[in-house]
Structure formats: structure tokens, C-alpha cells
Design a protein around this motif. Structure first.
Motif, short mmCIF file in Angstrom:
data_model
loop_
_atom_site.label_atom_id
_atom_site.label_comp_id
_atom_site.label_asym_id
_atom_site.label_seq_id
_atom_site.Cartn_x
_atom_site.Cartn_y
_atom_site.Cartn_z
N VAL A 101 0.85 -1.19 0.00
CA VAL A 101 0.00 0.00 0.00
C VAL A 101 0.88 1.24 0.00
O VAL A 101 1.77 1.38 0.86
CB VAL A 101 -0.94 0.03 1.22
N PHE A 102 0.60 2.15 -0.95
CA PHE A 102 1.41 3.35 -1.12
C PHE A 102 0.51 4.56 -1.25
O PHE A 102 -0.64 4.46 -1.70
CB PHE A 102 2.31 3.21 -2.35
N GLU A 103 1.01 5.71 -0.87
CA GLU A 103 0.24 6.95 -0.97
C GLU A 103 1.08 8.03 -1.63
O GLU A 103 2.30 8.01 -1.57
CB GLU A 103 -0.23 7.41 0.42
N GLY A 104 0.37 8.99 -2.25
CA GLY A 104 1.05 10.06 -2.94
C GLY A 104 1.66 9.58 -4.24
O GLY A 104 1.60 8.40 -4.60
N GLU A 105 2.19 10.51 -4.98
CA GLU A 105 2.82 10.19 -6.25
C GLU A 105 4.18 10.86 -6.32
O GLU A 105 4.40 11.94 -5.79
CB GLU A 105 1.95 10.65 -7.43
N ARG A 106 5.08 10.19 -6.98
CA ARG A 106 6.36 10.81 -7.28
C ARG A 106 6.76 10.38 -8.67
O ARG A 106 6.36 9.32 -9.15
CB ARG A 106 7.41 10.41 -6.24
N GLU A 107 7.55 11.19 -9.31
CA GLU A 107 7.89 10.92 -10.70
C GLU A 107 8.57 9.56 -10.86
O GLU A 107 9.55 9.26 -10.18
CB GLU A 107 8.82 12.03 -11.20
N GLY A 108 7.96 8.75 -11.73
CA GLY A 108 8.52 7.45 -12.02
C GLY A 108 8.29 6.41 -10.94
O GLY A 108 8.88 5.33 -10.98
N GLY A 109 7.43 6.73 -9.95
CA GLY A 109 7.22 5.77 -8.87
C GLY A 109 5.77 5.70 -8.46
O GLY A 109 4.91 6.39 -9.01
N ARG A 110 5.48 4.89 -7.45
CA ARG A 110 4.12 4.66 -7.03
C ARG A 110 3.80 5.37 -5.72
O ARG A 110 2.75 5.16 -5.13
CB ARG A 110 3.89 3.16 -6.85
N GLY A 111 4.71 6.20 -5.24
CA GLY A 111 4.49 6.88 -3.98
C GLY A 111 5.32 6.29 -2.87
O GLY A 111 6.25 5.51 -3.10
N VAL A 112 4.97 6.66 -1.64
CA VAL A 112 5.72 6.20 -0.48
C VAL A 112 4.86 5.22 0.31
O VAL A 112 3.63 5.22 0.20
CB VAL A 112 6.11 7.38 0.41
N PRO A 113 5.46 4.34 1.10
CA PRO A 113 4.67 3.39 1.89
C PRO A 113 3.64 4.11 2.75
O PRO A 113 3.93 5.15 3.35
CB PRO A 113 5.73 2.69 2.75
N PHE A 114 2.44 3.53 2.79
CA PHE A 114 1.35 4.15 3.56
C PHE A 114 1.78 4.37 5.01
O PHE A 114 2.24 3.44 5.69
CB PHE A 114 0.11 3.26 3.51
N ALA A 115 1.62 5.61 5.47
CA ALA A 115 1.90 6.00 6.85
C ALA A 115 3.34 5.70 7.27
O ALA A 115 3.64 5.68 8.46
CB ALA A 115 0.93 5.33 7.81
N GLY A 116 4.20 5.45 6.29
CA GLY A 116 5.57 5.11 6.61
C GLY A 116 5.73 3.73 7.24
O GLY A 116 6.78 3.41 7.81
N LEU A 117 4.68 2.89 7.12
CA LEU A 117 4.73 1.57 7.74
C LEU A 117 5.71 0.65 7.00
O LEU A 117 5.82 0.69 5.78
CB LEU A 117 3.35 0.92 7.73
N ASP A 118 6.38 -0.19 7.77
CA ASP A 118 7.22 -1.22 7.17
C ASP A 118 6.34 -2.28 6.52
O ASP A 118 5.21 -2.52 6.96
CB ASP A 118 8.10 -1.88 8.23
N GLY A 119 6.89 -2.92 5.50
CA GLY A 119 6.16 -4.02 4.88
C GLY A 119 6.43 -5.35 5.55
O GLY A 119 5.62 -6.28 5.45
#
Length: 454
Positions: A101-119
Motif C-alpha cells: 500500500v502506497f500513498e502520494g505520487e512521485r515521478e517514475g514511482g508509485r508513492g511512499v509506503p502508507f503512513a511510513g509503515l514497514d512491509g
């Protein structure tokens, strides 16, 4: 040496029942020990009636009472948006993980992990290292009522494969915390290096071995806890099922739940039921049911419409409504937010909606996905074909306009053939409509032949 995993999932509307919450907590505490890891696999904050008042925080005393060690999120944990679930994450004792799960967008990527949680994470028990990864259903942004539409959920299988490749060499056992539909649950179990999958999301129990991997799922509403034992070496994991109905009660958890319900007026007795109204899945999805008729009648009563239609996937299991029934108990039958919406639809559109309600379900073979009021519907169940529809005793007219009460999910979801621009008015929260109906009209409800099968 071994490590035990105590697994619960999809607590949902158990939080509306002090006894069930007390027994769930008591069952876990009775089998806990220093070698145990307590794990939850999503939908433990919502849906439920109390959840609407607390935005999911009502479950925190339970998390603390059983000292949950690790958990992942589910689609309904986003029912109130992302901010409330972040509050739960920060105030609860467990380590929260989710890898896809990821949130936000960044160029060439899918965003950052939701809430900064570890996977992933690694927990130590009795000199064993157990690796965990959390994954949820890719459909979450579409099926969560609110708050998840801006999230990106990637392939759970790829996330598990990556986690195993990164951690597999450094752990003794590898476990997936999975809030997935059954086919994806099976797919992650087939990933080489996975020893056990603790599942959630689907409200049907599961206990089987897939490609040498143990897969368990407790079903919904706090009725089952799985105890999974992982062994160091080549011995396969084993699982023991614990029914919470037979477990001891943690009176502190039960009392806290009771106080929470009382604080928002959900312990008020609204009706008395002599003939128990059962709520189990098989009764309400294989044809006409009393509990389905109750909710459909409540919608039509609240909005004063010609007819009503209720998606019965929004109804929830629990103890039968019997004896003195409280506002919380009757509301918990249909504990979702949204609104009771009124739509002006043609007879032809109404027929199309009713035809769509008859469809096999991939998970548990359910056939009937709607409950109705103000109508009589006749189906050929073998052919899967709608034969006839009558509204208030008169054959439906294709070009005539009818006022239909339904819930927001049916009105706006792409899963149902409803013109989205047709909403005319809204009449409050669905669970409040059901409680108000019981308070004013009582709970004398029966199967009256409104759904006929041949």
C-alpha cells in the motif's frame, strides 16, 4: 522448539457485543504464553455501529488487553479515512506492517509506503526468528467506502516474493499476514519459502495446506481464534481451532465495551423479539430471509418509497435478535455508513437491478445478493433468470417511474446497474434507519413470499 501464532481477524461488529468481545479477549489470554505471537489480519476497527461513533478507536482496549504483537490493515480499516486509522496505529501496542500500500505520487514511482509503515518485520521467540509480511487486497481503493481512493495497492504476490527474497535467508519461518480474497490468498501461499498464511477478508473459515503451506482464516466477528504452531526444522506447521463461544470472558473488556455502547445510547431497548431473527450467512444469501426483509422494510419505511433494495453483502452476522433487543444490536445488522438514498427509476431499470441481484459468488456459492420490500419477485433459479416482478401487487410497468430506497453503495457503485445521477434525496444513516424502524414498528418480521423461486 516451536513458536505459536494466535490469529484473529475481521472482528468487525463484535465490537458491538460486550459478551463476544469479552470472550474473544478471554480466549486469546487463556492460550497465550511467552512463546506466542498474537496477530491480527485486518478489518478489526470497522465496520460496526460503535465504530461510527469512535472512528475505529473502540477496539484499542481489546488490542491492549490481549497485547497484540503484530497486525496488518484491511479495506474496512479505511472506512473513516486515513487519519483515524493512523490514530489507531499510533495508540495500539502492535507492530503494523503492510507491504503493498502506497500513498502520494512521485515521478517514475508509485508513492511512499502508507503512513511510513514497514512491509515486513522479524519477531524473536525461543531463539527462533519469524519473518512476517503484510499484504491486502488490490481492490481496496475501490471497495473501501472512503479514504482509500487515493492509495495505490500493488500485487500482493510480488510483495510476498520480494519479502521472502529479502528476509528468507535470515529467518527460521516465514509468515504472510493476508487480507485477501481466496484466490490471492492461495497464490501467496504458493510462493516458495512461505510457511504459513494467516488470512482475513473473506468471512468463511479456512484451514488447508496449499503447496505445503498452511493457510488458516478465522471468519468474521470474533467467533474463532486459530492457534498455529511453527516448528524449527522440517516439521510442518499445525493449527488448532478455538471457538470463542466456549472461551472464558475477560470481564474488563466486556465492561469497557458495554460502557462505550452506553455512552452513545446503543444499550437502549428498542423492541422485544419472541421468535429469534437469525443472521447467519446461509440464511440471508440463499433466498428470502427475515433479517433481509427487516432491513429492506426499514429502508422503505424511513424514506416512504414505493420499493426498496438492499445489497445483502452489507448485512452482518451475529447472535440472533432475541428477547429484549437494543438499538446497538439491531443496528449492527447493517452497520455501514453512507446514506439511505431515494432514486427515481423506471420499471425497466428496476428489473435490471433485480436481475443483477441473482449471481453466484466466487467465494462461497451465494446466489441471492439483494433484499427487497414493496415488491414480489419470481426467479427461475436453475436458469438464473428473472421471471416476473410485481410492485405492491401490480405487474411492473417498464416505462413507469418508481421511487426506490437503497443505500449509497448500490446508488453509486459500479457493481450495480443504477444510473448514478438518479439520486433524489437522502434519509440518514442506514444503521440508524434500521434502529428507528425497530423502535417505532417493532420487530415482528416474517418470510412472506416476496422472493419466489421455481
Amino acid at each position: 522448539m516451536s513458536v505459536r501464532l494466535l490469529h484473529y481477524s475481521d472482528i468487525e461488529n463484535a465490537c458491538d457485543d460486550p459478551v463476544r468481545m469479552g470472550r474473544l479477549a478471554g480466549t486469546i489470554q487463556s492460550i497465550r504464553g511467552e512463546d506466542a505471537v498474537v496477530a491480527g489480519t485486518g478489518d478489526n476497527t470497522a465496520p460496526g455501529v460503535l465504530a461510527h461513533y469512535c472512528e475505529g478507536r473502540q477496539v484499542i482496549p481489546f488490542f491492549r488487553a490481549v497485547s497484540t504483537d503484530i497486525g496488518t490493515v484491511g479495506n474496512h480499516d479505511f472506512d473513516f479515512g486515513t487519519a483515524p486509522i493512523l490514530d489507531v496505529v499510533s495508540e495500539s501496542p502492535q507492530k503494523w506492517i503492510v507491504a503493498n500500500v502506497f500513498e502520494g505520487e512521485r515521478e517514475g514511482g508509485r508513492g511512499v509506503p502508507f503512513a511510513g509503515l514497514d512491509g515486513t518485520t522479524v519477531l524473536h521467540r525461543d531463539d527462533q526468528r519469524v519473518g512476517f509480511v503484510g499484504v491486502i487486497d488490490p481492490a481496496t481503493p475501490r471497495i473501501a467506502p472512503t479514504g482509500a481512493s487515493e492509495l495505490t495497492v500493488t500485487s500482493p504476490v510480488e510483495s510476498v516474493q520480494t519479502a521472502v527474497s529479502e528476509l528468507g535467508h535470515s529467518v527460521d519461518q516465514f509468515v504472510v499476514l493476508a487480507h485477501l480474497r481466496s484466490d490471492l490468498e492461495t497464490d501467496v501461499a504458493a510462493v516458495d519459502g512461505v510457511d504459513a498464511v494467516l488470512g482475513g477478508h473473506v468471512h468463511k473459515e479456512r484451514h488447508e495446506v496449499v503447496d505445503g503451506t498452511l493457510v488458516v482464516r478465522p471468519g468474521a466477528n470474533g467467533q474463532v481464534v486459530w492457534e498455529v504452531e511453527l516448528f524449527n526444522g522440517n516439521r510442518s506447521p499445525i493449527a488448532t481451532r478455538h471457538s470463542t463461544a466456549e472461551g472464558p470472558i475477560d470481564e474488563s473488556v466486556a465492561d469497557t465495551t458495554r460502557e462505550q455502547l452506553d455512552d452513545v445510547g446503543l444499550l437502549e431497548t428498542v423492541a422485544t423479539v419472541d421468535d429469534p431473527i437469525h443472521r447467519d450467512l446461509d440464511r440471508r444469501t440463499c433466498g428470502e430471509s427475515r433479517v433481509g426483509n427487516l432491513v429492506a422494510d426499514a429502508y422503505r419505511w424511513a424514506a416512504d418509497t414505493d420499493v426498496s433494495f438492499v445489497h445483502n453483502g452489507g448485512l452482518r452476522t451475529g447472535r440472533p435478535l432475541s428477547g429484549e433487543v437494543t438499538a446497538g444490536e439491531v443496528a449492527s445488522v447493517n452497520p455501514f455508513g453512507g446514506r439511505v438514498d431515494v432514486l427515481h427509476v423506471s420499471g425497466e431499470q428496476l428489473r435490471t437491478l433485480l436481475q443483477a441481484a441473482f449471481r453466484p459468488h466466487r467465494e462461497d456459492g451465494r446466489l441471492w445478493h439483494g433484499d427487497i420490500s414493496g415488491m414480489t419477485v419470481e426467479y427461475d433459479t436453475e436458469a438464473g433468470r428473472l421471471l416476473g416482478v410485481a410492485v405492491n401487487g401490480q405487474p411492473i410497468e417498464a416505462s413507469r417511474e418508481y421511487r426506490l430506497a437503497t443505500n449509497s453503495y448500490v446508488a453509486y457503485s459500479d457493481d450495480w446497474p443504477i444510473p448514478h445521477e438518479a439520486t433524489v434525496d437522502s434519509f440518514g444513516l442506514p444503521f440508524k434507519a434500521v434502529a428507528d424502524y425497530a423502535r417505532e414498528e417493532g420487530l415482528t418480521v416474517r418470510v412472506d413470499g416476496r422472493l419466489q423461486e421455481c
